[in-house]
Structures are given as C-alpha cells and as structure tokens.
Design an enzyme around this catalytic site. Structure first.
Site, PDB file in Angstrom:
ATOM      1  N   SER A  19       0.907  -1.285  -0.009  1.00 47.37           N
ATOM      2  CA  SER A  19      -0.135  -0.023   0.056  1.00 47.37           C
ATOM      3  C   SER A  19       0.748   1.359   0.119  1.00 47.37           C
ATOM      4  CB  SER A  19      -0.805  -0.126   1.180  1.00 47.37           C
ATOM      5  OG  SER A  19      -1.896   0.890   1.036  1.00 47.37           O
ATOM      6  N   ASN A  20       0.279   2.536   0.152  1.00 43.79           N
ATOM      7  CA  ASN A  20       1.193   3.733   0.352  1.00 43.79           C
ATOM      8  C   ASN A  20       0.426   4.564   1.500  1.00 43.79           C
ATOM      9  OD1 ASN A  20      -1.020   5.569  -0.820  1.00 43.79           O
ATOM     10  ND2 ASN A  20      -0.783   3.908  -2.533  1.00 43.79           N
TER      11      ASN A  20
END
Ligand code: CTP
Ligand code: CA
Length: 219
Positions: free
Chosen positions: A33-34
C-alpha cells in the site's frame, strides 16, 4: 450550508471522486500500500458537493471522517476501484485523487504465508491504469481530473501524464514541499491543462475549492 449547493456551478452534475490508498494483498495479513490519508480526495468531494454536485466518493482504507450527504463506496484493491469507477463512468466529472498501487502480487495466497516456506521474492503484475481507461472511454463533455505525485521534474512529468492519459486537468503535487503531501492538512499544487497552469496553496479544503472554481468558473 454553503452559499452554493442547489444553484452552484456543479448543480445537477454527477461527480465521482476516488480517494485514499489501495491495498494489494499478498496474503490475508499482508499487503502492498502507500501512505495516502485520503484527505485531498475527501476535500475534493466536499468542495464538489458545496458547488451543488451529486457526489459519489469511492475510497480505499482511510481513518478520516466520512463526509455527510455524500454517497461513499469502500474498496480495497486497484481492481475493485477500477470496477466501481467503470460502474459510475457515466459521471459528468471524474476526479482521480486515489493513490492507486501501480503493482499487485501475481498471486494472492488464501492462507498466511509461513516464513520457513516462503520465497523472499514476490512476483508482481501491473494494475489497470484507471485514469487512462477513462481517458480512452471519455463521454461527451465529460471532464477528467487526475492527480500527479512527483518527487522530481514536477511540471514535465505532470504534463506528460495529462497527455498520456487524455485527462483534461492534472493537479500536480510535489512530495518535496514541506507543507504538502500525504498526511498534511495543507497542500501546494500546480493545476495544469493543455493551455493553462496555475499554482494554488493552502489548506486542502481551500485548495480543493480553488481547483474546482478555476475549472468550473464559466460553467
Ligand atoms: N492512476 C490510475 N490508475 C493507476 C495508477 C494511477 O488511475 N493504476 C491515476 C491516479 O489516481 C492519478 C494519476 O493516475 O490521478 C497519476 O498517478 P501517478 O501515480 O502520479 O502516475 P502513474 O501514471 O502511476 O505514473 P508513476 O507512478 O510512474 O509516476
Ligand atoms: Ca503511480
């Protein structure tokens, strides 16, 4: 209530906003993810609502509060986001503020991967480029607004995305500015179209309002 709503420049328009990160699962307990907080996308959704739009907000996992009076749809992966955007691609305006993962594991394990059985490498494949898909399937009069997050050559890279993805506008963010980026309440952006470029700075709510008033000032 705002000054706008029923008589605003986006009254009667359907606006779809995507926001937040995506999660690409490796197994049930691990994902790629980020750090997107969803703040900028949620601010865009609220600004569109204040200008009278009928807003649908499609978003990844975030911890910020849901805006009142806006239809929200939760997604996890880039693929789920793509499917929801396709379901709503009849919108008059689409704002792609989501930080979509560019890659996803080739294989998602159904059970937790055990470390003594695991290979230390993960095979990845590209996710669909949702904004490019929208650009290839643009409806009559539809306005596509993308974002660009860059750490170098901000304007050049953003201009390239504008053209490559057939977007009408790109909101370009530099991750190098102190007062902008993922978790901040503030932002500093360049808003670009084929023949227009302006800089906007301030609280994300104010930046969102100014971006939309610049784009829809004459409509
Ligand atoms: N985007 C998208 N689908 C993807 C990746 C990005 O729709 N799979 C959208 C983002 O929501 C954003 C725009 O494309 O509106 C630009 O995203 P960005 O990550 O800056 O650009 P990329 O084209 O992914 O290029 P790179 O990450 O290599 O800079
Ligand atoms: Ca990307």
């Amino acid at each position: 209530l705002s000054q706008y709503r029923s008589n605003g420049p986006l009254a009667g328009k359907k606006v779809v906003v995507t926001a937040g990160p995506t999660r690409e699962h490796i197994d049930p307990v691990r994902f790629i993810s980020n750090p997107s907080s969803g703040k900028m996308g949620f601010a865009m959704a609220k600004a569109a609502q204040n200008m009278g739009a009928d807003v649908t907000l499609i978003h990844g996992p975030v911890t910020i509060e849901k805006p009142e009076g806006i239809t929200t749809i939760e997604i996890e992966s880039a693929q789920e986001l793509f499917e929801q955007v396709q379901n709503h691609s009849d919108a008059n305006v689409v704002i792609m503020a989501a930080a979509v993962s560019d890659f996803t594991p080739k294989e998602t394990h159904q059970q937790k991967v055990k470390k003594d059985k695991a290979d230390s490498s993960i095979q990845l494949k590209k996710t669909p480029d949702i904004l490019s898909w929208l650009g290839d399937h643009k409806n009559d009069g539809q306005i596509l607004i993308g974002f660009a997050m860059e750490t170098e050559n901000l304007l050049e890279n953003a201009k390239d995305k504008l053209e490559r993805k057939n977007a009408d506008w790109i909101v370009a963010n530099s991750l190098n500015d102190d007062d902008s980026g993922f978790a901040s309440d503030k932002n500093k952006v360049h808003l670009l179209s084929k023949n227009d470029s302006i800089q906007i700075e301030g609280l994300k709510s104010e930046v969102a309002r100014q971006v939309l008033s610049h784009i829809f000032k004459n409509s």
